[in-house]
Design a protein around this motif. Sequence first.
Motif, short mmCIF file in Angstrom:
data_model
loop_
_atom_site.label_atom_id
_atom_site.label_comp_id
_atom_site.label_asym_id
_atom_site.label_seq_id
_atom_site.Cartn_x
_atom_site.Cartn_y
_atom_site.Cartn_z
N GLY A 442 8.55 9.80 8.41
CA GLY A 442 8.76 9.03 7.18
C GLY A 442 7.48 8.41 6.67
O GLY A 442 7.23 8.37 5.46
N GLU A 443 6.63 7.95 7.59
CA GLU A 443 5.36 7.35 7.19
C GLU A 443 4.47 8.39 6.51
O GLU A 443 3.81 8.10 5.51
CB GLU A 443 4.67 6.75 8.41
CG GLU A 443 3.24 6.29 8.17
CD GLU A 443 3.10 5.28 7.05
OE1 GLU A 443 2.01 5.22 6.46
OE2 GLU A 443 4.08 4.56 6.75
N VAL A 469 -2.25 -3.99 -0.25
CA VAL A 469 -2.37 -3.94 1.21
C VAL A 469 -2.15 -5.32 1.81
O VAL A 469 -2.74 -6.30 1.36
CB VAL A 469 -3.76 -3.41 1.61
CG1 VAL A 469 -3.91 -3.41 3.13
CG2 VAL A 469 -3.97 -2.00 1.05
N ARG A 470 -1.31 -5.38 2.84
CA ARG A 470 -1.08 -6.61 3.60
C ARG A 470 -1.41 -6.35 5.06
O ARG A 470 -1.03 -5.31 5.62
CB ARG A 470 0.38 -7.08 3.46
CG ARG A 470 0.81 -7.31 2.02
CD ARG A 470 2.19 -7.91 1.93
NE ARG A 470 3.23 -7.08 2.52
CZ ARG A 470 3.80 -6.05 1.91
NH1 ARG A 470 3.40 -5.70 0.69
NH2 ARG A 470 4.75 -5.36 2.51
N PHE A 527 4.47 0.78 -0.58
CA PHE A 527 5.33 1.90 -0.20
C PHE A 527 6.06 1.66 1.12
O PHE A 527 6.90 2.47 1.50
CB PHE A 527 4.50 3.18 -0.10
CG PHE A 527 3.95 3.62 -1.42
CD1 PHE A 527 4.76 4.15 -2.40
CD2 PHE A 527 2.59 3.47 -1.70
CE1 PHE A 527 4.25 4.54 -3.63
CE2 PHE A 527 2.08 3.86 -2.93
CZ PHE A 527 2.91 4.40 -3.90
N GLY A 528 5.75 0.57 1.81
CA GLY A 528 6.47 0.30 3.05
C GLY A 528 5.57 -0.16 4.17
O GLY A 528 4.37 -0.39 4.00
N ASP A 529 6.18 -0.28 5.33
CA ASP A 529 5.51 -0.79 6.53
C ASP A 529 4.80 0.34 7.24
O ASP A 529 5.39 1.38 7.52
CB ASP A 529 6.58 -1.41 7.45
CG ASP A 529 5.98 -2.17 8.61
OD1 ASP A 529 4.75 -2.16 8.76
OD2 ASP A 529 6.76 -2.77 9.37
N ASN A 530 3.51 0.14 7.58
CA ASN A 530 2.77 1.13 8.36
C ASN A 530 2.91 0.91 9.86
O ASN A 530 2.50 1.77 10.64
CB ASN A 530 1.28 1.08 8.00
CG ASN A 530 1.01 1.45 6.57
OD1 ASN A 530 1.44 2.51 6.12
ND2 ASN A 530 0.32 0.59 5.83
N GLY A 531 3.41 -0.24 10.28
CA GLY A 531 3.53 -0.53 11.70
C GLY A 531 2.23 -1.00 12.31
O GLY A 531 1.30 -1.43 11.62
N LEU A 532 2.16 -0.90 13.62
CA LEU A 532 0.97 -1.32 14.36
C LEU A 532 -0.07 -0.19 14.26
O LEU A 532 0.12 0.89 14.81
CB LEU A 532 1.32 -1.60 15.82
CG LEU A 532 0.32 -2.41 16.64
CD1 LEU A 532 1.00 -2.98 17.89
CD2 LEU A 532 -0.88 -1.58 17.06
N VAL A 556 -4.70 4.86 7.92
CA VAL A 556 -4.96 3.72 7.03
C VAL A 556 -6.45 3.49 6.80
O VAL A 556 -6.85 2.41 6.38
CB VAL A 556 -4.30 2.43 7.59
CG1 VAL A 556 -2.79 2.58 7.62
CG2 VAL A 556 -4.83 2.10 8.98
N LEU A 557 -7.25 4.48 7.05
CA LEU A 557 -8.69 4.34 6.81
C LEU A 557 -8.98 4.25 5.31
O LEU A 557 -8.19 4.71 4.48
CB LEU A 557 -9.44 5.52 7.42
CG LEU A 557 -9.41 5.63 8.96
CD1 LEU A 557 -10.23 6.83 9.41
CD2 LEU A 557 -9.92 4.36 9.61
#
Length: 647
Positions: A442-443, A469-470, A527-532, A556-557
């Motif tokens: 999904g990511e 970006v958060r 677009f959503g959570d990228n996680g750790l 996420v670079l």
Amino acid sequence: MTTGPTGPTGPTGLERLRELRTLGLLEKAYDEVPALLAAEESGPKGASGAAAAGRLLAGLDPDAVLAHHPRTPVVTVAVTGESTVGHVVDPLTGELARHGLLLRPVLGEHGTYLRDLTDPGSELREAAPDLTVCLLDAETVFARVPTVWGPEDVLAAGEEALSRCAALAAGAATGTGTGTLVLNTVPLPRAYSHQLLDHRSRALLGAVWREFNARMLRLTETAPRLVVIDLEPLVGEGGPVTDPRLARYAKVQLGAELLAAYAREVAHLARAVRGMTRKCLVLDLDDTLWDGVLGERGPDGVAAAGTLRGEAFGAFQKCVKQLGSQGVLLAVSSKNDEDQVLAALRGHPDLVLREGDFVRINANWEPKDSNLADIADRLDIATDALVFADDSPAERARVRFGLPGVAVVPLDEEPALHVTRLLADGWFDTLRLTDEDRARTGEYHRQRERRALHEKAGSHEEFLRDLGVRVELGPPRAHEFARLSQLTLRTNQFNLTGGGHQESELAELAADPDGRLLLAARTADRFGDNGLVGAVLGTFADGALHLDNMWLSCRVLARGIEQACLAVLLARARALGLSAVTARYVPTVRNHRVRGLYPSCGFTRIGTGAAEGGPLEFHHDLARVPDVPGHVRITEFLGGRPADEPR
């Protein structure tokens, strides 16, 4: 056999190995070995081929190999057990060589496993192995039953053996001297079960024995540095458990075929421990994922159910979907028209796999090595993170020649073997599955949406502003250490010193907040959570903070996340009254793109005498710290403190 772009020619891989051995050139030519063994295409029974390769590589001097090829990754494996264990070394040497790894074995003596694993001064523990393999067999239990015995005696002896194994696992959890401890379940030989004459006693013995093995497997639930290899599936597909003559005269309790299959499992584990788990499975379609050629029959003419061959393809699709549900990225490289491929994936009633299961579909008439390179580029992963499955020998040979880092699965015209061949090499084996693994497909679909936003934006800066970006930066939570370990071991591009850590090591570091700094970076955007996706490891000493390493997922670079993390860390260090932050960059084959990270954030280079390609040292005096990039919002930060900060 050497491999050209259209197929195999010349001597086989084993023949070439034999030639190199005769010429005394094995150490010098060790970099050729993985390609030679990959070209063997040994398939589901390939463990025997690796054992043959291991015999040819026997006596190899690891130091001589490293003198010629200093970047060769070495795996130190301590081998001990209840009985004679040296026979596992040859197949293990061959299996590791297939994957570009070099075995440095350390052998225990017959029956000395308790001393080997508990004495801090033993040769095995002093070797500081990556893996400690403790081979258990029926004698682990039966050596401790009386001469005349019954199921109740086996139950008591099994309890003692389990207590010993639990103590060994607890010792391995400290991380001192054993690395990852590898135990195994134990097959019950007929030579013991049929010493009981009545079927009722045999049934009770079978139940006792299976409960013993089940409890052995459950030891892994509470022992983070323990792996138990289940021999039952290997026995089911291989030869006899034991050779009675070797068992009696040489005390070799496990047969050659079973040891070869076991060595293959250990090699898969070694890859996982070294962070070499593959990320993406690229599939052909015609006669690979479905029965028939789409271009000849059309979308309605191919089958994955309803016929004997179709059912075999359907089973293969179910297996592939199962892998995808556990974080394996799925992609397609097929010589077909894209519109026909999409029509089949969207509407064919037989298919288990649909368009949404794939993160990339390359359906065109370009060479497949070019398509695989494109898939890797689009997913922002290296080509050696790919596994390619195809039924065409010519296509497989072309990919091997054009992209030697890609793992190639040799499917053939018999679809009933597709599942076996796909799973034979454990390319996707990992120590533990994480929530991020399960959400990975999904990511990557969301990555496509980000790419589309980037293409519509007027500039990269505009894209970043629109992305939103958060970043949440703080200590890892209790359930995150498995993911954190996976990130440090499998991240190659953004890994400032090239190192990684096991789960238990990270937990120990986090337990020392006065002396060590361990932070996890979690990110999200519109677009959503990228996680750790990131981690920082540091050490407080002498009123300063030294950054031991930083890791960031390639997903996420180039979003300013690394600059934001460093800006926050530098500001935090200044607020704590530290005198400086120092850091080190160690060049590796993959991390060249982050060479300039520290200078870009205000660090200055210390010294000029580093050898070409050697480590670089950096220093920041905290007089002026950089701002967090304007498009990044930091939502949380909980850092450590220096040793002299009051509680």
